[in-house]
Each structure stands twice: as C-alpha cells, then as structure tokens.
Design an enzyme around this catalytic site. Structure first.
Site, short mmCIF file in Angstrom:
data_model
loop_
_atom_site.label_atom_id
_atom_site.label_comp_id
_atom_site.label_asym_id
_atom_site.label_seq_id
_atom_site.Cartn_x
_atom_site.Cartn_y
_atom_site.Cartn_z
N GLU A 14 10.39 26.91 6.20
CA GLU A 14 11.53 26.96 7.11
C GLU A 14 12.04 25.55 7.33
OE1 GLU A 14 9.94 28.69 10.64
OE2 GLU A 14 9.96 30.71 9.83
N LYS B 87 12.90 22.20 9.23
CA LYS B 87 12.19 21.52 10.32
C LYS B 87 13.00 21.62 11.61
CE LYS B 87 10.26 17.02 11.54
NZ LYS B 87 10.93 16.64 12.76
#
Length: 180
Positions: free
Chosen positions: A112, A114
């Site tokens: 994902e 940050k």
C-alpha cells in the site's frame, strides 16, 4: 573537488541538518528517498574510508516528545519499520523475515502507499482503551490518551477482548478532508 574525508563531513552535516528539520521541527525539506540516498552514500563512504562505527554519525530514532505531555516507558521498545522502494527491497525484507521466523516458505505481499502519521501504541485492558503512547524515541513516548479518546480515532472498546491486556501498534493519521 573535495576529498573523501571532506565529502563525508559534508554528508554528515547534511544528515544532521535534515534530521533536525524532520524530527525536531516536523518541517522536512527533502523527500524520504532523497534522505535515504544521502544516508546510504554516507554509510558507503564511511565503510570505504574504514571509519570506526563509534565515530560515525548514526541517527537513532527521532524523538517526537512535546512539552506538557507525560513521558511513558514502552514495555517493549517501539521500533521503526524498514523502508522499501522496489521489489528487491521487498524480497530482501521477506528473506530476513524468513530467517527470523526460521522458515523457508514463500510469503504473500500486500503493498500500500505509505501513510505518514503518528506511530502510537494503544493499550487495552479487559477490552477498554486505557493508554495511548507515541513512539517517541522508541524507548519512551508521550502519553496522548486523552487526545486519542477525545478524537474518537480508535475504538474505545474491543468487544472481543474480555480479559487481560493487549497492545496494538499502528499509525494514526488525519485524512486531508478531515484536516480541511
């Protein structure tokens, strides 16, 4: 052209400057990737020059302490996660994790973007939130329990926990629309 020793001193000065901006003033001037390049160059040059580890500039985890907050010692140090910018970094992390867990299995990944927020430890006793503490310097952080409870950013109760204590560590962040 500066000598290698002069370059090392310049890199150290840059790292100190950017650490001050990032950790003490919360006003970074460069992206994390650029900072990491400076650090990697510093480490490589220090290795090449044979600089003793104890004489090198080594940033320990920054301390996010704010005046007016009670300091709390973490039962278990709250460490920072390793950064990864590409597939090789992810594979190196998985290999290290496999060694740590003494397993040769292949790992699945969920990647994902940050989210940069505030690292916190949330302590629940008998399912009730009793303490929220920032990462701080990794050994001790600020008690922000009242602020977290007032924000309703996390559950005040964990219905599935009826006894004992559990600590959940994660990142609290404020989405842009909530900030607006």
């Amino acid at each position: 052209m500066p000598s290698q020793e002069q370059e090392l001193a310049q890199l150290e000065a840059q790292l100190r400057y950017h650490d001050q901006l990032y950790y003490a003033e919360a006003e970074p001037e460069i992206p994390d990737s650029q900072y990491d390049e400076l650090r990697e160059r510093y480490i490589a040059l220090a290795e090449e020059l044979g600089v003793d580890e104890e004489l090198r500039y080594s940033r320990t985890l920054g301390d996010d302490h704010s005046e007016g907050f009670k300091r709390v010692r973490h039962d278990v140090p709250m460490l920072s996660l390793e950064k990864g910018y590409n597939l090789e970094d992810l594979q190196r992390f998985a290999k290290g994790l496999g060694r740590l867990l003494e397993r040769d299995e292949v790992f699945s990944y969920v990647v994902e973007p940050k989210i940069d927020g505030m690292s916190v430890g949330l302590r629940y006793e008998k399912g009730r939130l009793v303490q929220a503490v920032t990462r701080g310097n990794g050994v001790e952080g600020d008690d922000i329990t009242a602020q977290v409870q007032a924000s309703a950013a996390v559950p005040q109760r964990l219905q599935s926990i009826k006894s004992g204590m559990v600590e959940i560590r994660g990142e609290l962040y404020l989405p842009h629309d909530a900030f607006e």
